[in-house]
Design a protein around this motif. Structure first.
Motif, mmCIF file in Angstrom:
data_model
loop_
_atom_site.group_PDB
_atom_site.id
_atom_site.type_symbol
_atom_site.label_atom_id
_atom_site.label_comp_id
_atom_site.label_asym_id
_atom_site.label_seq_id
_atom_site.Cartn_x
_atom_site.Cartn_y
_atom_site.Cartn_z
ATOM 1 N N HIS A 1 -23.383 0.645 -18.470
ATOM 2 C CA HIS A 1 -24.453 1.324 -17.722
ATOM 3 C C HIS A 1 -25.796 0.958 -18.341
ATOM 4 N N VAL B 1 -23.475 10.266 -11.008
ATOM 5 C CA VAL B 1 -22.226 10.078 -10.273
ATOM 6 C C VAL B 1 -22.472 10.172 -8.774
ATOM 7 N N LEU C 1 -12.625 7.834 -11.244
ATOM 8 C CA LEU C 1 -13.834 7.946 -12.054
ATOM 9 C C LEU C 1 -13.553 8.757 -13.307
ATOM 10 N N SER D 1 -16.182 2.984 -18.030
ATOM 11 C CA SER D 1 -15.705 2.257 -16.856
ATOM 12 C C SER D 1 -14.627 3.052 -16.129
ATOM 13 N N TRP E 1 -17.980 -3.606 -18.322
ATOM 14 C CA TRP E 1 -18.741 -2.492 -17.716
ATOM 15 C C TRP E 1 -19.732 -1.920 -18.726
ATOM 16 N N HIS F 1 -18.407 9.084 -16.467
ATOM 17 C CA HIS F 1 -18.977 8.074 -15.569
ATOM 18 C C HIS F 1 -20.467 8.333 -15.380
ATOM 19 N N PRO F 2 -21.325 7.305 -15.338
ATOM 20 C CA PRO F 2 -21.035 5.857 -15.327
ATOM 21 C C PRO F 2 -21.087 5.200 -16.696
ATOM 22 N N ASP G 1 -24.224 6.995 -7.524
ATOM 23 C CA ASP G 1 -23.334 5.831 -7.557
ATOM 24 C C ASP G 1 -22.291 5.897 -6.444
ATOM 25 N N ASP H 1 -22.272 -0.734 -11.704
ATOM 26 C CA ASP H 1 -22.110 0.392 -10.779
ATOM 27 C C ASP H 1 -20.947 0.103 -9.845
#
Length: 360
Positions: free
Chosen positions: A124, A24, A80, A88, A122, A84-85, A27, A128
């Protein structure tokens, strides 16, 4: 808007309930450093549908877009998720008091929720926040998501960064655009009278209820997703608990079996130690082979011992190959056994000569 320091960002991330804090942090820093936005990190508290509130990290500020050769700052907010991430975020357009959501942008709902394809797909680590901001800027450049209402003339472009005095545009897509004052004047000329204030109150009330309803649905979806994640975690922990209980039971059974083996072995040792040793005089010699002469008995014993030595040499070589004995011990025993084997073979040859048997 002043850029935040690393320590301020770290403090808010530590206070939040996010799971993957290092991911986090990385990002968020990359997103804040993007030239296409002017965002700051906040830790806001949101009221949930269960009757309590919860704090979430959010990026609040503006995203830069270009429309008709002018640059505009669109106010947004990115909330967020705790996971996260890997999950989404939620992105929203946050219009100011003199702005309204434009219906011409298909990526922004009436309540301001951003539904671009980048959020729908989205995943990961390919997704991002920096690329999300780029995708929003591209969408806003095609069709501005907000417009402003002026009292006199209308403008045909969003609020520009290089001309702060200009108003946000009216929604595009109609043949003609009017400001609210022109619309009111036309209605008054048509009805030949003044419109009651109740109509405006009802319209405002409907807009507020719609926004509250959409916000409620949004938070409800967030909580449902969190509850589903907690249920999966609970199921995983329950399965792990059952596996641990099974392993504990197996270990206890093995422990009981080991204790039984030790008890039986101790009983056998006690039984052997209690038996009296038999004297050599009491042993009865049981020899089923009868030799006609002592020379034959000597020949038989030498032959048996020579073959026993041969077997012993084989097992010594096998033990050396398996590294059960050292090379030094192997050579020592082989030397002694070879010397004894040589004497036995010479004895057998001599016995055969005396007994008149062939030597080969």
């Amino acid at each position: 808007m002043a850029k935040q320091s690393q320590s301020e960002i770290d403090q808010m991330i530590q206070r939040s309930q996010c799971i993957h804090r290092d991911l986090v942090r990385r990002d968020i820093i990359q997103a804040i450093q993007s030239y296409q936005c002017n965002l700051v990190l906040k830790l806001n508290r949101y009221n949930l549908n269960e009757g309590y509130s919860k704090e979430y990290l959010c990026l609040s500020g503006t995203v830069l877009c270009e429309y008709k050769e002018n640059r505009y700052n669109i106010p947004i907010e990115i909330i967020l998720n705790e996971n996260h991430p890997y999950k989404s975020p939620i992105a929203q357009v946050k219009p100011t008091s003199n702005m309204f959501i434009s219906p011409t942008n298909q990526d922004v709902q009436s309540d301001g929720t951003i539904t671009i394809n980048y959020l729908k797909t989205w995943r990961h680590p390919s997704s991002d926040l920096s690329n999300l901001i780029k995708a929003m800027s591209q969408s806003f450049s095609l069709s501005p998501p907000v417009y402003s209402i002026s009292n006199a003339n209308y403008s045909t472009a969003p609020y520009p960064t290089n001309s702060p005095s200009m108003g946000m545009p009216m929604p595009m897509g109609r043949s003609s655009l009017y400001s609210y004052s022109n619309i009111h004047q036309g209605i008054e000329r048509e009805n030949q009278g003044e419109i009651s204030q109740d109509i405006y109150h009802e319209s405002l009330k409907t807009a507020v209820l719609e926004r509250i309803r959409n916000r409620f649905n949004e938070l409800n979806n967030i909580e449902k997703a969190e509850i589903e994640s907690l249920k999966k975690t609970e199921q995983y922990l329950n399965e792990g608990e059952k596996k641990l209980e099974l392993l504990i039971n197996q270990i206890q059974q093995k422990q009981i079996q080991t204790k039984n083996y030790i008890t039986n072995l101790q009983n056998k040792i006690n039984q052997i130690s209690e038996k009296p040793l038999l004297k050599k005089d009491n042993l009865i010699e049981d020899n089923p082979i009868i030799f006609p002469a002592p020379i034959y008995k000597q020949l038989f014993q030498a032959f048996a011992e020579e073959h026993a030595i041969q077997d012993l040499l084989y097992y010594l070589a096998d033990g050396l190959r398996k590294r059960s004995i050292s090379l030094e011990n192997y050579l020592k025993h082989v030397r002694e056994l070879s010397r004894k084997q040589f004497i036995l073979r010479a004895t057998m040859i001599k016995c055969r000569q005396v007994a008149g048997l062939p030597t080969k």
